[in-house]
Design an enzyme around this catalytic site. Sequence first.
Site, PDB file in Angstrom:
ATOM      1  N   LYS A   1      52.596  46.017   1.378  1.00 62.69           N
ATOM      2  CA  LYS A   1      52.120  45.203   0.401  1.00 62.69           C
ATOM      3  C   LYS A   1      52.792  44.574  -0.452  1.00 62.69           C
ATOM      4  O   LYS A   1      54.033  44.767  -0.556  1.00 62.69           O
ATOM      5  CB  LYS A   1      51.125  46.350  -0.446  1.00 62.69           C
ATOM      6  CG  LYS A   1      49.783  46.859   0.353  1.00 62.69           C
ATOM      7  CD  LYS A   1      49.044  47.739  -0.368  1.00 62.69           C
ATOM      8  CE  LYS A   1      47.545  47.813   0.592  1.00 62.69           C
ATOM      9  NZ  LYS A   1      46.842  48.951  -0.143  1.00 62.69           N
TER      10      LYS A   1
ATOM     11  N   ARG B   1      48.547  55.421   4.682  1.00 63.69           N
ATOM     12  CA  ARG B   1      47.779  54.460   5.594  1.00 63.69           C
ATOM     13  C   ARG B   1      48.925  53.448   5.959  1.00 63.69           C
ATOM     14  O   ARG B   1      49.661  53.125   4.963  1.00 63.69           O
ATOM     15  CB  ARG B   1      46.728  53.800   4.946  1.00 63.69           C
ATOM     16  CG  ARG B   1      45.829  52.924   5.530  1.00 63.69           C
ATOM     17  CD  ARG B   1      44.832  52.241   4.919  1.00 63.69           C
ATOM     18  NE  ARG B   1      43.851  51.433   5.611  1.00 63.69           N
ATOM     19  CZ  ARG B   1      44.478  50.323   5.492  1.00 63.69           C
ATOM     20  NH1 ARG B   1      45.293  49.622   5.165  1.00 63.69           N
ATOM     21  NH2 ARG B   1      43.559  49.387   6.385  1.00 63.69           N
TER      22      ARG B   1
HETATM   23  N1  HH2 Z   1      44.414  48.967   1.946  1.00 59.54           N
HETATM   24  C1  HH2 Z   1      43.859  47.822   2.639  1.00 59.54           C
HETATM   25  C2  HH2 Z   1      42.684  48.189   3.365  1.00 59.54           C
HETATM   26  N2  HH2 Z   1      42.146  49.220   3.217  1.00 59.54           N
HETATM   27  N3  HH2 Z   1      42.020  51.565   2.695  1.00 59.54           N
HETATM   28  C3  HH2 Z   1      42.627  52.542   1.813  1.00 59.54           C
HETATM   29  N4  HH2 Z   1      41.796  53.654   1.898  1.00 59.54           N
HETATM   30  N5  HH2 Z   1      43.506  52.296   1.116  1.00 59.54           N
HETATM   31  C4  HH2 Z   1      44.197  51.253   0.914  1.00 59.54           C
HETATM   32  O1  HH2 Z   1      45.446  51.083   0.565  1.00 59.54           O
HETATM   33  C5  HH2 Z   1      44.024  49.955   1.819  1.00 59.54           C
HETATM   34  C6  HH2 Z   1      42.618  50.377   2.437  1.00 59.54           C
HETATM   35  C7  HH2 Z   1      44.732  46.425   2.561  1.00 59.54           C
HETATM   36  O2  HH2 Z   1      45.419  46.304   3.816  1.00 59.54           O
HETATM   37  P1  HH2 Z   1      45.195  45.759   5.311  1.00 59.54           P
HETATM   38  O3  HH2 Z   1      44.042  46.702   6.048  1.00 59.54           O
HETATM   39  O4  HH2 Z   1      46.168  46.079   6.175  1.00 59.54           O
HETATM   40  O5  HH2 Z   1      44.902  44.316   4.932  1.00 59.54           O
HETATM   41  P2  HH2 Z   1      43.628  43.498   5.163  1.00 59.54           P
HETATM   42  O6  HH2 Z   1      42.794  44.115   3.884  1.00 59.54           O
HETATM   43  O7  HH2 Z   1      44.137  42.193   4.514  1.00 59.54           O
HETATM   44  O8  HH2 Z   1      42.883  43.639   6.264  1.00 59.54           O
END
Ligand code: HH2
Length: 274
Positions: A197, A239
């Site tokens: 992040k 995660r």
């Molecule tokens: N962060 C993201 C998405 N889902 N769910 C939980 N429970 N906790 C988190 O910190 C979290 C999450 C964001 O990361 P990512 O899925 O890699 O990116 P994007 O939302 O751009 O797909």
Amino acid sequence: MGVLNVTPDSFSDGGRFIDPAAAVAHGRRLVEEGADWVDVGGESTRPGADPVPADEEMRRVLPVIEALAVSGAQVSIDTRKPEVAEAAVAAGARMINDVSAGLADVAAASGVAFVAMHMRGDPATMQAEPVYDDVVAEVRDFLVERAEAARDAGVREVWIDPGIGFGKTLDHNLDLLANLDVLAAAGFPLLVGTSRKTTLGRLAARADGSDAVPPPGDRLAGSVATAAWAYRCGATMVRAHDVAATVWAAEAVVASAGGAGAGSFSKEGARWHR
Ligand code: HH2
């Protein structure tokens, strides 16, 4: 929990797994590397992301969930939409990971686990000057209220997650990371997501005395360091995009904390063995 984004626009792996076969192969790799859960998402929640209609989100995630579930992986669905969550459970998902913390009823009705995450606002607006009086207390109180409601609605397994980067400044994120023990003591298992992040990019730039924030793929050091920190503070799941490195970091931190008598953080399902 390994991250599998079946999207064209996720902040770190957007476009890499939009092909279902590539997505399934990556999901299996995450399990081999030690992921206990594969978190499948079909809509990016990065700041400013475009919303995705439910039918398109389902088209992306359902074949991937089905194939992974058939091969024995535990799959969670990362969604804010009830119809997507329901279809994902029908396709084999066993957990609903909801960044809006609003789908407890769906989890209760379908008998699966639930993650309540804290977010201020929604992805379109959440980084527009978020303000808190006391970010740790406000996030904890929100999560406990949502988690208790989920439990009262009949969800058997409820996780809480502070939502690092979701409607929070760098200082808010750091205050939450510094006080993970407060969240871990709130009465529900704690999940933390820092992987790749922006906060970590900004800390890396700070360490370099530079304004140049490294891109998401160059944030591994901060990702594994904060994952290890989270485990040390009482989190029981993180995660992560880089699962192998995260499992090794977890093993190293638990061994360092517990000495020779510590258990091991086995790759057999990424659970603590004592
Ligand atoms: N962060 C993201 C998405 N889902 N769910 C939980 N429970 N906790 C988190 O910190 C979290 C999450 C964001 O990361 P990512 O899925 O890699 O990116 P994007 O939302 O751009 O797909």
